[in-house]
Write a protein that holds these residues in place. Structure first.
Motif, PDB file in Angstrom:
ATOM      1  N   GLU A 230     -64.570 119.245 -17.796  1.00 14.31           N
ATOM      2  CA  GLU A 230     -65.717 119.307 -18.704  1.00 14.31           C
ATOM      3  C   GLU A 230     -66.837 118.404 -18.181  1.00 14.31           C
ATOM      4  O   GLU A 230     -66.642 117.200 -18.011  1.00 14.31           O
ATOM      5  CB  GLU A 230     -65.317 118.867 -20.108  1.00 14.31           C
ATOM      6  CG  GLU A 230     -64.260 119.745 -20.757  1.00 14.31           C
ATOM      7  CD  GLU A 230     -63.892 119.252 -22.136  1.00 14.31           C
ATOM      8  OE1 GLU A 230     -64.761 119.281 -23.021  1.00 14.31           O
ATOM      9  OE2 GLU A 230     -62.731 118.834 -22.340  1.00 14.31           O
ATOM     10  N   GLY A 231     -67.997 118.998 -17.952  1.00 16.54           N
ATOM     11  CA  GLY A 231     -69.122 118.222 -17.442  1.00 16.54           C
ATOM     12  C   GLY A 231     -69.510 117.068 -18.353  1.00 16.54           C
ATOM     13  O   GLY A 231     -69.980 116.026 -17.895  1.00 16.54           O
ATOM     14  N   GLU A 232     -69.313 117.239 -19.659  1.00 19.34           N
ATOM     15  CA  GLU A 232     -69.685 116.193 -20.626  1.00 19.34           C
ATOM     16  C   GLU A 232     -68.975 114.865 -20.351  1.00 19.34           C
ATOM     17  O   GLU A 232     -69.435 113.805 -20.787  1.00 19.34           O
ATOM     18  CB  GLU A 232     -69.348 116.632 -22.050  1.00 19.34           C
ATOM     19  CG  GLU A 232     -70.155 117.807 -22.553  1.00 19.34           C
ATOM     20  CD  GLU A 232     -69.429 119.127 -22.361  1.00 19.34           C
ATOM     21  OE1 GLU A 232     -68.699 119.273 -21.356  1.00 19.34           O
ATOM     22  OE2 GLU A 232     -69.601 120.027 -23.208  1.00 19.34           O
ATOM     23  N   ALA A 233     -67.862 114.911 -19.626  1.00 22.25           N
ATOM     24  CA  ALA A 233     -67.072 113.701 -19.392  1.00 22.25           C
ATOM     25  C   ALA A 233     -67.844 112.634 -18.632  1.00 22.25           C
ATOM     26  O   ALA A 233     -67.518 111.441 -18.738  1.00 22.25           O
ATOM     27  CB  ALA A 233     -65.785 114.052 -18.653  1.00 22.25           C
ATOM     28  N   CYS A 234     -68.868 113.020 -17.852  1.00 19.74           N
ATOM     29  CA  CYS A 234     -69.599 112.007 -17.090  1.00 19.74           C
ATOM     30  C   CYS A 234     -70.993 111.721 -17.661  1.00 19.74           C
ATOM     31  O   CYS A 234     -71.786 111.037 -17.032  1.00 19.74           O
ATOM     32  CB  CYS A 234     -69.694 112.392 -15.618  1.00 19.74           C
ATOM     33  SG  CYS A 234     -70.835 113.727 -15.234  1.00 19.74           S
ATOM     34  N   ILE A 235     -71.272 112.239 -18.860  1.00 20.44           N
ATOM     35  CA  ILE A 235     -72.572 111.965 -19.486  1.00 20.44           C
ATOM     36  C   ILE A 235     -72.413 110.788 -20.437  1.00 20.44           C
ATOM     37  O   ILE A 235     -71.922 110.923 -21.558  1.00 20.44           O
ATOM     38  CB  ILE A 235     -73.092 113.207 -20.241  1.00 20.44           C
ATOM     39  CG1 ILE A 235     -73.234 114.397 -19.290  1.00 20.44           C
ATOM     40  CG2 ILE A 235     -74.436 112.892 -20.909  1.00 20.44           C
ATOM     41  CD1 ILE A 235     -73.627 115.686 -19.981  1.00 20.44           C
ATOM     42  N   ASP A 236     -72.800 109.610 -19.983  1.00 21.60           N
ATOM     43  CA  ASP A 236     -72.757 108.437 -20.854  1.00 21.60           C
ATOM     44  C   ASP A 236     -74.175 108.030 -21.239  1.00 21.60           C
ATOM     45  O   ASP A 236     -75.147 108.595 -20.763  1.00 21.60           O
ATOM     46  CB  ASP A 236     -71.989 107.278 -20.206  1.00 21.60           C
ATOM     47  CG  ASP A 236     -72.537 106.926 -18.828  1.00 21.60           C
ATOM     48  OD1 ASP A 236     -73.635 107.407 -18.476  1.00 21.60           O
ATOM     49  OD2 ASP A 236     -71.877 106.177 -18.098  1.00 21.60           O
ATOM     50  N   ALA A 237     -74.270 107.073 -22.140  1.00 21.44           N
ATOM     51  CA  ALA A 237     -75.572 106.699 -22.713  1.00 21.44           C
ATOM     52  C   ALA A 237     -76.172 105.526 -21.948  1.00 21.44           C
ATOM     53  O   ALA A 237     -76.080 104.373 -22.368  1.00 21.44           O
ATOM     54  CB  ALA A 237     -75.409 106.357 -24.191  1.00 21.44           C
ATOM     55  N   ASP A 238     -76.784 105.819 -20.820  1.00 18.85           N
ATOM     56  CA  ASP A 238     -77.417 104.779 -20.012  1.00 18.85           C
ATOM     57  C   ASP A 238     -78.926 104.700 -20.215  1.00 18.85           C
ATOM     58  O   ASP A 238     -79.510 103.633 -20.105  1.00 18.85           O
ATOM     59  CB  ASP A 238     -77.146 105.039 -18.520  1.00 18.85           C
ATOM     60  CG  ASP A 238     -75.852 104.411 -18.052  1.00 18.85           C
ATOM     61  OD1 ASP A 238     -75.330 103.530 -18.748  1.00 18.85           O
ATOM     62  OD2 ASP A 238     -75.353 104.812 -16.989  1.00 18.85           O
ATOM     63  N   LYS A 239     -79.545 105.854 -20.491  1.00 18.76           N
ATOM     64  CA  LYS A 239     -81.005 105.929 -20.573  1.00 18.76           C
ATOM     65  C   LYS A 239     -81.408 106.717 -21.815  1.00 18.76           C
ATOM     66  O   LYS A 239     -80.597 107.488 -22.357  1.00 18.76           O
ATOM     67  CB  LYS A 239     -81.568 106.614 -19.322  1.00 18.76           C
ATOM     68  CG  LYS A 239     -81.152 105.970 -18.006  1.00 18.76           C
ATOM     69  CD  LYS A 239     -81.674 106.721 -16.805  1.00 18.76           C
ATOM     70  CE  LYS A 239     -81.025 108.079 -16.627  1.00 18.76           C
ATOM     71  NZ  LYS A 239     -79.596 108.024 -16.323  1.00 18.76           N
ATOM     72  N   PRO A 240     -82.655 106.545 -22.286  1.00 16.48           N
ATOM     73  CA  PRO A 240     -83.098 107.319 -23.455  1.00 16.48           C
ATOM     74  C   PRO A 240     -82.902 108.819 -23.302  1.00 16.48           C
ATOM     75  O   PRO A 240     -82.523 109.504 -24.249  1.00 16.48           O
ATOM     76  CB  PRO A 240     -84.579 106.939 -23.572  1.00 16.48           C
ATOM     77  CG  PRO A 240     -84.658 105.570 -22.990  1.00 16.48           C
ATOM     78  CD  PRO A 240     -83.658 105.556 -21.861  1.00 16.48           C
ATOM     79  N   VAL A 241     -83.127 109.344 -22.082  1.00 14.81           N
ATOM     80  CA  VAL A 241     -82.952 110.776 -21.873  1.00 14.81           C
ATOM     81  C   VAL A 241     -81.492 111.186 -22.043  1.00 14.81           C
ATOM     82  O   VAL A 241     -81.194 112.310 -22.459  1.00 14.81           O
ATOM     83  CB  VAL A 241     -83.496 111.192 -20.480  1.00 14.81           C
ATOM     84  CG1 VAL A 241     -82.657 110.591 -19.360  1.00 14.81           C
ATOM     85  CG2 VAL A 241     -83.588 112.696 -20.358  1.00 14.81           C
ATOM     86  N   ASP A 242     -80.571 110.289 -21.731  1.00 17.02           N
ATOM     87  CA  ASP A 242     -79.144 110.567 -21.943  1.00 17.02           C
ATOM     88  C   ASP A 242     -78.843 110.745 -23.420  1.00 17.02           C
ATOM     89  O   ASP A 242     -78.070 111.625 -23.814  1.00 17.02           O
ATOM     90  CB  ASP A 242     -78.274 109.437 -21.393  1.00 17.02           C
ATOM     91  CG  ASP A 242     -78.394 109.270 -19.887  1.00 17.02           C
ATOM     92  OD1 ASP A 242     -78.616 110.281 -19.203  1.00 17.02           O
ATOM     93  OD2 ASP A 242     -78.267 108.128 -19.404  1.00 17.02           O
ATOM     94  N   ILE A 243     -79.450 109.890 -24.244  1.00 15.89           N
ATOM     95  CA  ILE A 243     -79.192 109.955 -25.679  1.00 15.89           C
ATOM     96  C   ILE A 243     -79.704 111.271 -26.259  1.00 15.89           C
ATOM     97  O   ILE A 243     -79.052 111.884 -27.110  1.00 15.89           O
ATOM     98  CB  ILE A 243     -79.819 108.734 -26.386  1.00 15.89           C
ATOM     99  CG1 ILE A 243     -79.108 107.463 -25.924  1.00 15.89           C
ATOM    100  CG2 ILE A 243     -79.738 108.889 -27.905  1.00 15.89           C
ATOM    101  CD1 ILE A 243     -79.666 106.192 -26.495  1.00 15.89           C
ATOM    102  N   VAL A 244     -80.853 111.717 -25.788  1.00 22.11           N
ATOM    103  CA  VAL A 244     -81.381 113.010 -26.245  1.00 22.11           C
ATOM    104  C   VAL A 244     -80.386 114.121 -25.932  1.00 22.11           C
ATOM    105  O   VAL A 244     -80.082 114.974 -26.782  1.00 22.11           O
ATOM    106  CB  VAL A 244     -82.748 113.289 -25.584  1.00 22.11           C
ATOM    107  CG1 VAL A 244     -83.205 114.712 -25.907  1.00 22.11           C
ATOM    108  CG2 VAL A 244     -83.788 112.277 -26.051  1.00 22.11           C
ATOM    109  N   LEU A 245     -79.853 114.128 -24.714  1.00 20.10           N
ATOM    110  CA  LEU A 245     -78.897 115.166 -24.323  1.00 20.10           C
ATOM    111  C   LEU A 245     -77.593 115.034 -25.105  1.00 20.10           C
ATOM    112  O   LEU A 245     -77.024 116.039 -25.557  1.00 20.10           O
ATOM    113  CB  LEU A 245     -78.631 115.076 -22.825  1.00 20.10           C
ATOM    114  CG  LEU A 245     -77.609 116.067 -22.252  1.00 20.10           C
ATOM    115  CD1 LEU A 245     -78.009 117.509 -22.553  1.00 20.10           C
ATOM    116  CD2 LEU A 245     -77.442 115.854 -20.745  1.00 20.10           C
TER     117      LEU A 245
END
Length: 253
Positions: A230-245
């Protein structure tokens, strides 16, 4: 049998731009989709039948313990950490070689299915690292920007889950403590393990699985990569754009 989990929920030195104007005192308590990011992670861990006691590790763990969203969650423990990630984790490991699952407070999209996939893939390793291959992530989230390690057969990004065989990994953690400031600089990290590993990575002589295995041998450890589906496994909250996603993905769930 269930495995104990450690959540790294401390703050790195210096100001965090994510906290500007948020009202949150520490990143772990930054609200995402209506709840502090730490609450999402802890609930995912507790929902997994494979996870036992959960320890939250932070410089001010009492601040986390006061979070209402964590109230009533069974077998949840709080421990104060030092300033360095590796030294704090080393101090929190069990006194034997029993395995532990380690993740981070900003691993907000974590799910029980991801935990199961990772722990199954980790097998009998001393060190296992969850990673996502670039094509897996971009197939669903082409807008996501990650730090990639380039090896033969693919580009890889870390997924903020580790399985460590207790105190057997202390020499590795001590080594990591000396290089963790370069954690976002892939080639510097690879070079720290020696010129052969760096040369192999530059020339794409081996896969990331072979590279991690070679790096583990330096410390007498059986190390492996667990590719996450699952691609979501490497999406962490490092930047504001990450939080939007992340909030977009959570809404879709």
């Amino acid at each position: 049998m269930s495995i104990p989990a450690i959540v790294m929920a401390g703050s790195r030195p210096g100001p965090d731009p994510l906290l500007t104007g948020s009202g949150a005192s520490t990143k772990a308590l930054l609200p995402i989709a209506g709840q502090p990011m730490l609450v999402h992670v802890v609930r995912a861990l507790r929902a997994s039948p494979l996870v036992g006691p959960i320890t939250l590790l932070a410089q001010n763990s009492a601040e986390l313990a006061a979070e209402a969203g964590l109230a009533g969650i069974a077998d949840l423990h709080f421990s104060d950490s030092g300033q360095g990630i590796s030294s704090s984790l080393a101090a929190a490991l069990p006194d034997n070689d029993a395995p532990v699952l380690v993740t981070t407070a900003d691993n907000v999209l974590l799910t029980p299915s991801m935990i199961a996939e990772f722990l199954t893939g980790a097998g009998d390793s001393d060190v296992a690292v969850a990673m996502v291959e670039k094509d897996v992530l971009l197939a669903r989230y082409p807008e996501s920007k990650r730090t990639w390690l380039k090896f033969r057969g693919g580009w890889w990004s870390g997924a903020n889950m580790f399985r460590l065989r207790g105190r057997r990994v202390l020499p590795l953690l001590d080594f990591w403590g000396r290089i963790e400031r370069d954690r976002k600089k892939g080639l510097k990290i690879i070079a720290a393990f020696g010129p052969w590993l760096l040369l192999g990575a530059l020339l794409r002589l081996f896969t990331i699985q072979q590279g991690i295995a070679r790096a583990g041998l330096r410390f007498g450890l059986k190390a492996k990569v667990v590719p996450m589906s699952e691609g979501e496994a490497c999406i962490d909250a490092d930047k504001p754009v990450d939080i939007v996603l992340i909030e977009k993905i959570m809404a879709a769930r």
